[in-house]
Structures are given as C-alpha cells and as structure tokens.
Design an enzyme around this catalytic site. Structure first.
Site, PDB file in Angstrom:
ATOM      1  N   ARG A   1       0.970  -1.018  -0.172  1.00 12.68           N
ATOM      2  CA  ARG A   1       0.411  -0.487  -0.359  1.00 12.68           C
ATOM      3  C   ARG A   1       0.688   1.103  -0.062  1.00 12.68           C
ATOM      4  O   ARG A   1       2.091   1.181   0.510  1.00 12.68           O
ATOM      5  CB  ARG A   1      -0.870  -0.073   1.181  1.00 12.68           C
ATOM      6  CG  ARG A   1      -1.863  -1.019   1.033  1.00 12.68           C
ATOM      7  CD  ARG A   1      -3.295   0.028   0.120  1.00 12.68           C
ATOM      8  NE  ARG A   1      -4.219  -0.522  -0.620  1.00 12.68           N
ATOM      9  CZ  ARG A   1      -4.586  -1.874  -1.040  1.00 12.68           C
ATOM     10  NH1 ARG A   1      -3.423  -2.273  -1.806  1.00 12.68           N
ATOM     11  NH2 ARG A   1      -5.982  -2.487  -1.121  1.00 12.68           N
TER      12      ARG A   1
ATOM     13  N   GLU B   1      -4.413   7.208  -5.553  1.00  8.93           N
ATOM     14  CA  GLU B   1      -4.671   6.846  -7.208  1.00  8.93           C
ATOM     15  C   GLU B   1      -6.208   7.251  -7.011  1.00  8.93           C
ATOM     16  O   GLU B   1      -7.318   6.949  -6.211  1.00  8.93           O
ATOM     17  CB  GLU B   1      -4.635   5.117  -6.116  1.00  8.93           C
ATOM     18  CG  GLU B   1      -2.824   5.122  -6.243  1.00  8.93           C
ATOM     19  CD  GLU B   1      -2.798   3.252  -6.023  1.00  8.93           C
ATOM     20  OE1 GLU B   1      -3.647   2.666  -5.991  1.00  8.93           O
ATOM     21  OE2 GLU B   1      -1.932   2.589  -5.754  1.00  8.93           O
TER      22      GLU B   1
ATOM     23  N   HIS C   1      -1.187   0.379  -9.920  1.00 12.58           N
ATOM     24  CA  HIS C   1      -1.928  -0.409  -8.621  1.00 12.58           C
ATOM     25  C   HIS C   1      -2.156  -1.529  -9.920  1.00 12.58           C
ATOM     26  O   HIS C   1      -3.718  -2.496  -9.291  1.00 12.58           O
ATOM     27  CB  HIS C   1      -3.102   0.544  -8.111  1.00 12.58           C
ATOM     28  CG  HIS C   1      -3.588  -0.595  -6.979  1.00 12.58           C
ATOM     29  ND1 HIS C   1      -3.548   0.215  -5.553  1.00 12.58           N
ATOM     30  CD2 HIS C   1      -2.785  -2.421  -6.239  1.00 12.58           C
ATOM     31  CE1 HIS C   1      -3.421  -1.113  -4.794  1.00 12.58           C
ATOM     32  NE2 HIS C   1      -3.300  -1.815  -5.486  1.00 12.58           N
TER      33      HIS C   1
END
Length: 344
Positions: A260, A289, A308
C-alpha cells in the site's frame, strides 16, 4: 427464492460470478440482479470512513429493498444503502481488505460480512518477483533506450556495472503474511543467497518453515540487496518507511512496494532515489490513486512505476468469486439447518 444484488464491474463481471455460482448448488435458488459500476474506467472515491469505492446508482436503493444477499467488489456498501435493505442477511466482498464496506453498520444489524483475504496472493507474489528481476537486469531501462533508437548494449556488458545473479543476493521481506510467504517460495528455484524477514507478529519457527531468517527491521535494511514491502495498511503504520529507513539501506539496493502506498513516505523516497540509495525502486501502489497528473516518481530514471496492477490476474477475481459464492452458500444452508432462516 432468495434475491441477490450484485455490484459488478469490468473485472468482476457478471460472467465471472455466474461461473462461480454454477459450482455452488445453493445459488440455483437465488435470483441475481447485476449493476455494472464501471470500475476501473470509473475511478475510486474516498470518504472519511470508507475508501477505495465506486458509488452505486440510485436505482440500487430500490432494488436492494427485496434482497437477502449483497455481493460487491469495489461498489460502496454504506449505512444509507443498508437502511434501504430490510431483508438483507449476508454481504460478500471480493477483496482481501473490504475497505469499501461499512463494517460497523453491518455489525449493528448482525449481518455477516464475507471477504477474500487470500484472493490476490499468487498474482501479487508473481508480480513482485517479476519486479525483482526486471529491476536487477535493467529490462525496463533497456526497453526505453531501444524505443529511443539507442543501442545501449555496451553499458550492460560493463563488468563494473553488471548486476549479480539472484543466487548472490539477499532479499528482505518486510512483513511475512501470505504474499511474502509465497514470494519466498517462488524465490526457491533461484537459490537466492538468503531471504530474511521482519515481522514482529510471526515467530522464527514459522519463518524457518519457508527457509527464511527472522531479523530486526534495522538488520534487514542494512543487509538486503532487495527490500520488499508486504504489510497491511492500518492507519497507525502510515509512512512506516521514510527518511530514516531509506538512509539505512545498502548502496545498490532495490526497494519494492506492492503493498500500500500509504506505508511509504513518498517525498522521502524521491529524495533517497535522487541521492542514489536505494539505487532503484519498483512502486505499484501510491498514496494517491489514481494519480492527479504526473507522479513525482515518474521524473526519475531509476524507477519502475505501475498503476496498482499487481493483482490484475484472472485467478484473482475468479478465486474470490468462488470463495464468496461458497461462503454465502454455506451460511444460508447452515442457518436453514439450524432453523435460523426461512426455507427456500
């Protein structure tokens, strides 16, 4: 007959869930109503308590009134939605961490939440090891140079600059959960020199089963040629890797984050990469994000930056869909056996 409202998207498609439910007899007696929320084309929203969610359409408030089951991946499940669901008996979320679901509201109603904590283990572990290799062998940099018309072979066959093979490398895993354990297993055939890990919640005996040695965070940072982050974000561990930790890393080392973004002080990482230690970083998750414009790390040449995507494998969503379908099926069948729910 039960009714299930399903918040689908472009990854968790109706076809994926239909394939999963076809393997679980319970779902033969369940009417399924789908809403495609459009993720990932429709980006995440972030609220005060819930995050990484896509809002549901207003029509869903009417549809959920008669639903006993709610299944989602990225769709928001908040108190407002639950207030419109008087018959709801179970919620399934196809994520390893259901941060888009209001746990407290479900607990007040006594509604169980089923999720898939191991859904992306294989995909993320594979991606992580792929980054190890890509970073050490300069694959992305060589590709960029080739696209620019540069024949850069001589810089890669310079003995002083050529990387060591993985068999002469120490890998450090910060956190030793399911993904880190699978990474350790995948590294086996490469015969890496040593794998060490820092995790205060895992005893040495458990790590030893994977051929891993337990160390302190400081020892890991000072010894590892590759430092890979595998920690669940809790809020309390925000920016656990920052200026102090980067200054402890070895010259020539590589930093990898497929966990993360909030775990890393990104400004400190940019400064560290500009100084040259770590020598390279592979970043799949960021603090914000999606990015708003060009990310600061994108200006650096010693970075692999991806949006991601470590978990973007068909196995991720297929295994999660089946796990949730099975869990909800067992719940209703057991409840029926013990007289806690009406028969179908």
């Amino acid at each position: 007959m039960y009714k299930a409202l399903v918040f689908a998207d472009r990854f968790f498609t109706p076809a994926v869930f239909e394939q999963a439910t076809s393997q679980v007899p319970f779902w033969e007696g369940v009417q399924r109503v789908y809403y495609d929320l459009g993720w990932p084309e429709v980006p995440f929203c972030y609220g005060e308590r819930l995050r990484e969610y896509v809002p549901y359409p207003q029509e869903a408030l009417k549809e959920v009134e008669e639903a006993e089951i709610l299944v989602t991946q990225m769709g928001l499940v908040d108190e407002h939605l639950l207030q419109h669901a008087p018959r709801l008996q179970a919620v399934g979320c196809l994520r390893s961490g259901p941060v888009n679901v209001d746990h407290e509201a479900l607990e007040r109603r006594g509604i169980p939440l089923f999720f898939a904590p191991e859904r992306s283990v294989e995909a993320v572990a594979e991606f992580t090891v792929g980054l190890f290799i890509a970073a050490r062998r300069g694959i992305v940099r060589a590709c960029r140079e080739a696209f620019l018309g540069i024949w850069s072979q001589s810089s890669y066959f310079d003995y002083a600059l050529a990387p060591l093979p993985l068999s002469q490398v120490t890998v450090g895993l910060i956190g030793f959960g399911k993904i880190a354990r699978r990474v350790a297993q995948l590294l086996g055939p490469f015969r890496v020199r040593e794998v060490v890990s820092y995790d205060p919640f895992v005893p040495q005996e458990d790590m030893a089963m994977y051929g891993v040695r337990k160390v302190s965070l400081e020892e890991l940072l000072q010894a590892a040629d590759i430092v890979s982050l595998h920690v669940r974000y809790t809020g309390e561990n925000r920016k656990m890797i920052g200026e102090r930790e980067f200054r402890m890393m070895r010259p020539g080392s590589i930093f990898v984050n497929t966990s993360r973004g909030e775990l890393v002080d990104e400004e400190a990482l940019v400064r560290a990469l500009q100084r040259g230690v770590p020598a390279f970083a592979c970043i799949d998750t960021c603090c914000e994000e999606p990015w708003c414009g060009k990310h600061p790390l994108a200006d650096l040449q010693n970075v692999i930056l991806t949006p991601h995507i470590a978990g973007a494998s068909r196995s991720t969503v297929e295994s999660a869909a089946l796990e949730i379908a099975q869990a909800i099926g067992r719940y209703f069948e057991e409840a029926y056996l013990f007289g806690k729910k009406e028969a179908r």
